[in-house]
Design a protein around this motif. Structure first.
Motif: not given
Length: 324
Positions: A134-135, A140-141, A146-148, A242-243
Motif C-alpha cells: 500500500x502506498x 494521514x495518507x 481510503x476516503x478516495x 493525527x488520530x
C-alpha cells in the motif's frame, strides 16, 4: 567470607525454592495443566500464553500445556473453559474476554459469573499497520487513500468479538472511511493476510505483529496509545499520527472456571504472577506487553474484565456497532 555474607549468600540461593514452596503450599498439581488459548497459533494470546506458561510450570512442578481452541472470536475456547471441571487443571488466557459480550449477541457463558480471576499477564497497545504494497506512508495518507477509494480495501481482524475487531471499528469510526472488515480465525492469520497482501489494513495487537513490523512484513503507521511504546520507539503514537481518539490497548486476563477452590486459585495466581515478573523483559521484547501491579486478588482481575466490558461496549455503540 563473614558469617553474615555466608548467610546472605545462602538465603539468595534458597530464594527460588522458598518461593516455589510458598506459591504452592496450599495446593500442588499432580498432573499437567492445560492453558486454553481461544485463538489460532501465532496470535497475541498464544505468544503471551506460551511465555508465561513455561515459567509458571517450573514453579508448579508440572507442565502447562498450551492448547489452541480457536473459533467464533474466542467464544468456542472460552466456553470450553467455562464448562471445564473447576479443579485447577484447565485455565484460560483471553484478551477478548471483555470485548465478546460487547459485540456478540448470544454468548453461551457468563463473562463474569462463570470465571474466577487468576492473574493479568500484562497490557499492550494495538498498532495501525498496512501491507507494504500500500502506498500510504503515514496514518494521514492512509485515511486519505481510503476516503478516495471507498470499499476498495480490506481491514483484517482476528475474528468477530476480538480486541482487534474493536480496534478496527474504532478506526473506521474515527477515520470516517469505507473499508471492508474481514474476520480471520485469530491474530496470527490476520497478520499473515496483511503480509501476503490479501488484506491491506489492520489494527493487530502488538504481540501478533511486532515481528513482522520489525522485519518489514507490515508497515506500522501508529501505536494506538497516548505515548510511543518502548517496544517500537520509532513508531508514532496515535496523537502524533493525527488520530488522537484512536487509543486502544489489550490486556491478558488469566482465568479459571468459577467454583475453583480458593487454595487452587491462590497457588495458580502465585505461580503466574511469579512467571510474569520473571518474564518481564521477554514479554516486552517479543510481544510488546508490559506487566502492571495491582491484580493480585481474583476480585481485582474480574473488576478489570468488568470495566473492560463497559468500556468496549461504549466504544462500539458510539461507533454504531450493535451485537451480531
Amino acid at each position: 567470607m563473614t558469617i553474615r555474607r555466608r548467610t546472605l549468600a545462602l538465603a539468595a540461593a534458597l530464594a527460588p525454592s522458598v518461593a516455589r514452596a510458598q506459591a504452592t503450599q496450599g495446593w500442588r498439581p499432580d498432573r499437567p495443566i492445560r492453558l486454553i488459548v481461544p485463538f489460532a497459533p501465532g496470535g497475541s494470546n498464544d505468544i503471551v500464553g506460551r511465555i508465561v506458561a513455561e515459567a509458571a510450570s517450573q514453579t508448579l512442578g508440572q507442565p502447562i500445556i498450551v492448547e489452541n481452541r480457536a473459533g467464533a472470536g474466542s467464544v468456542i475456547g472460552t466456553e470450553y473453559v467455562a464448562r471445564a471441571a473447576p479443579d485447577g487443571y484447565t485455565v484460560l488466557i483471553n484478551s477478548s474476554q471483555s470485548t465478546v459480550p460487547a459485540i456478540v449477541a448470544r454468548v453461551p457463558y457468563d463473562t463474569l459469573k462463570d470465571f474466577v480471576g487468576v492473574g493479568v499477564a500484562g497490557f499492550s497497545p494495538h498498532v495501525l499497520v498496512v501491507s507494504p504494497r500500500l502506498p500510504a506512508q503515514t496514518a494521514k495518507e492512509l485515511v486519505a487513500l481510503l476516503k478516495a477509494n471507498p470499499g476498495r480495501y480490506n481491514l483484517a481482524t482476528a475474528g468477530i468479538g476480538s480486541g482487534v475487531h474493536v480496534a478496527a471499528e474504532l478506526f473506521r469510526s474515527i477515520a470516517q472511511a469505507e473499508v471492508e472488515a474481514v474476520h480471520y480465525r485469530g491474530g496470527g492469520p490476520s497478520v499473515a493476510a496483511l503480509v501476503a497482501g490479501e488484506a491491506q489494513v489492520g489494527t493487530p495487537t502488538m504481540a501478533s505483529s511486532i515481528g513482522q513490523i520489525r522485519g518489514g512484513g507490515v508497515r506500522a503507521l501508529a501505536v494506538l496509545s497516548e505515548q510511543r511504546s518502548p517496544a517500537l520507539p520509532d513508531v508514532p503514537s496515535a496523537p502524533e499520527a493525527g488520530l488522537p481518539g484512536l487509543i486502544h490497548e489489550e490486556f491478558f486476563p488469566i482465568l479459571a472456571p468459577a467454583g475453583t477452590p480458593a487454595p487452587v486459585v491462590a497457588a495458580l495466581g502465585a505461580a503466574f504472577r511469579g512467571a510474569i515478573q520473571q518474564s518481564t523483559e521477554k514479554l516486552l521484547d517479543l510481544a510488546g506487553v508490559a506487566p502492571r501491579a495491582g491484580f493480585d486478588a481474583p476480585e481485582q482481575v474480574m473488576a478489570l474484565v468488568r470495566d473492560g466490558v463497559e468500556r468496549y461496549t461504549a466504544i462500539l455503540r458510539a461507533a454504531g456497532v450493535q451485537p451480531e
